[in-house]
Design a protein around this motif. Sequence first.
Motif, short mmCIF file in Angstrom:
data_model
loop_
_atom_site.label_atom_id
_atom_site.label_comp_id
_atom_site.label_asym_id
_atom_site.label_seq_id
_atom_site.Cartn_x
_atom_site.Cartn_y
_atom_site.Cartn_z
N ALA A 94 10.79 3.39 -6.85
CA ALA A 94 9.83 3.11 -5.76
C ALA A 94 9.98 1.59 -5.53
CB ALA A 94 8.34 3.57 -5.92
N GLY A 95 10.03 0.99 -6.54
CA GLY A 95 10.16 -0.66 -6.28
C GLY A 95 11.45 -0.93 -5.72
N PHE A 96 12.57 -0.41 -6.16
CA PHE A 96 13.92 -0.65 -5.21
C PHE A 96 13.80 -0.38 -4.10
CE2 PHE A 96 16.24 -1.02 -9.54
CZ PHE A 96 16.92 -2.15 -9.41
N GLY A 97 13.17 0.96 -3.64
CA GLY A 97 13.06 1.32 -2.22
C GLY A 97 12.20 0.19 -1.47
N LEU A 98 11.19 -0.35 -2.15
CA LEU A 98 10.30 -1.33 -1.45
C LEU A 98 11.18 -2.77 -1.00
CD1 LEU A 98 7.34 -1.47 -0.63
CD2 LEU A 98 6.99 -3.03 -2.85
N PHE A 146 0.81 -1.21 0.10
CA PHE A 146 -0.06 0.11 0.08
C PHE A 146 0.91 1.40 -0.10
CE2 PHE A 146 -2.39 3.31 2.39
CZ PHE A 146 -3.72 3.27 1.43
N LEU A 147 1.96 1.21 0.72
CA LEU A 147 2.84 2.47 0.79
C LEU A 147 3.43 2.60 -0.60
CD1 LEU A 147 4.97 1.50 4.04
CD2 LEU A 147 2.99 3.21 3.92
N PHE A 148 3.97 1.34 -1.36
CA PHE A 148 4.24 1.61 -2.82
C PHE A 148 3.11 2.09 -3.61
CE2 PHE A 148 4.41 -0.46 -7.05
CZ PHE A 148 5.27 -0.19 -7.54
N GLY A 149 1.97 1.63 -3.43
CA GLY A 149 0.63 2.37 -4.26
C GLY A 149 0.58 3.64 -4.07
N LEU A 150 0.51 4.24 -2.75
CA LEU A 150 0.65 5.51 -2.51
C LEU A 150 1.58 6.15 -3.32
CD1 LEU A 150 -0.29 5.83 1.32
CD2 LEU A 150 -2.00 6.08 -0.66
N ALA A 151 2.70 5.81 -3.39
CA ALA A 151 3.88 6.67 -3.76
C ALA A 151 3.65 6.61 -5.44
CB ALA A 151 5.27 6.02 -3.38
N THR A 152 3.23 5.59 -6.05
CA THR A 152 3.40 5.37 -7.44
C THR A 152 2.12 5.78 -8.08
OG1 THR A 152 3.03 3.06 -7.26
CG2 THR A 152 5.45 3.84 -7.37
N VAL A 153 0.76 5.31 -7.39
CA VAL A 153 -0.46 5.58 -8.08
C VAL A 153 -1.01 6.92 -7.96
CG1 VAL A 153 -2.66 4.69 -8.19
CG2 VAL A 153 -0.75 3.30 -8.19
N VAL A 154 -0.86 7.38 -6.57
CA VAL A 154 -1.59 8.47 -6.06
C VAL A 154 -0.57 9.87 -6.28
CG1 VAL A 154 -2.57 9.96 -4.17
CG2 VAL A 154 -2.99 7.27 -4.28
N LEU A 155 0.66 9.65 -5.79
CA LEU A 155 1.50 10.59 -5.83
C LEU A 155 2.49 10.58 -7.17
CD1 LEU A 155 2.89 10.61 -2.21
CD2 LEU A 155 1.16 12.01 -3.19
N ARG A 156 2.55 9.48 -8.08
CA ARG A 156 2.79 9.46 -9.35
C ARG A 156 4.77 9.33 -9.29
NH1 ARG A 156 -1.06 13.22 -9.83
NH2 ARG A 156 -3.17 12.58 -10.97
N ALA A 157 5.25 8.52 -8.16
CA ALA A 157 6.61 8.57 -8.21
C ALA A 157 6.95 7.57 -9.20
CB ALA A 157 7.04 7.96 -6.82
#
Length: 311
Positions: free
Chosen positions: A93-97, A77-88
Amino acid sequence: MELELWQAALLQAIVIGSPILLAASGELLGQRVGVFNIGIEGVMLMGAVGGFMVAAEAGNVVVGLIGAAAFGAGFVFLFGLATVVLRANQVVAGFGLWLLGLGLSSQIGRPYTGKRAEHPIDHWEIPGLHEIPWVGDILFEHLWLAYVAFLIPFFIALVMFRTRHGLNIRSVGEDPGSADAAGVSVIAWRLAYVVFGGALIGLSGAFLSLGTTQNWTPFMTSGLGWIGLAVVIFAGWRPLLLIVGAYLFGGLRALDFIAQSGGWNVPPEILTMLPFIGTVAVLILGAWRYRHRPDAGAAPRALGQAFFRGS
């Protein structure tokens, strides 16, 4: 004797391939709505430690598996917030995850390191079928979660290609602008399926800690998450081919077992490398096919692209 060895090798291919299949199924759901998550390894580790911890504290393996799914879903969900909502950027972001999962799972799982699972996943023998000569022991005597892993791609295929819901999933991944114009909330659909996929990936981690090894050790996935990512590409983003890819890569991992049991004079390091050589080969082959036959690229057209309303 040689036949018995190969029977055991096929059995190991299914045992190793089942968590890969769960992880690949979860990744496929996310990629089908256009989100590319390369942090599967970290999510698997969080599911493995989360499931082990919850099962140990609750004294129930089913509750532990629910916990593993919750850990995987919450972490993604944290990854989704960053990439889907905040468009990172999805790759960054995947490497960070991945890195966060490596470190965080080791830290929170420290009190459980090396402990034996008191409530592991049970083996199920399919009545009648497990007595079939030659194949009964191979196909019909497994952890019950392995049967669930085998059925999930069939369910995904049914929903994705036989229902209106599945049409929306594919439209969000192929042409999110048109999907948005048709009234489909692209952000909500992407976030929902990234999280649902994370739950399946979390279950794949618990398959290891509560099923295969029945203990928790840091970094226990040993690259299975990256193999799961390759299986999605190998399958051409088609759910049923995930089964073939997962068991094929599981067989490559099982070669180490074959060599030890058969007394092969092959350096174990070479056999350990084979699944990852296969992973690189799949990626190269996929890129080559797309370059020479762009129409053969089965990846969703909006895969990895952030969605902006009106774009």
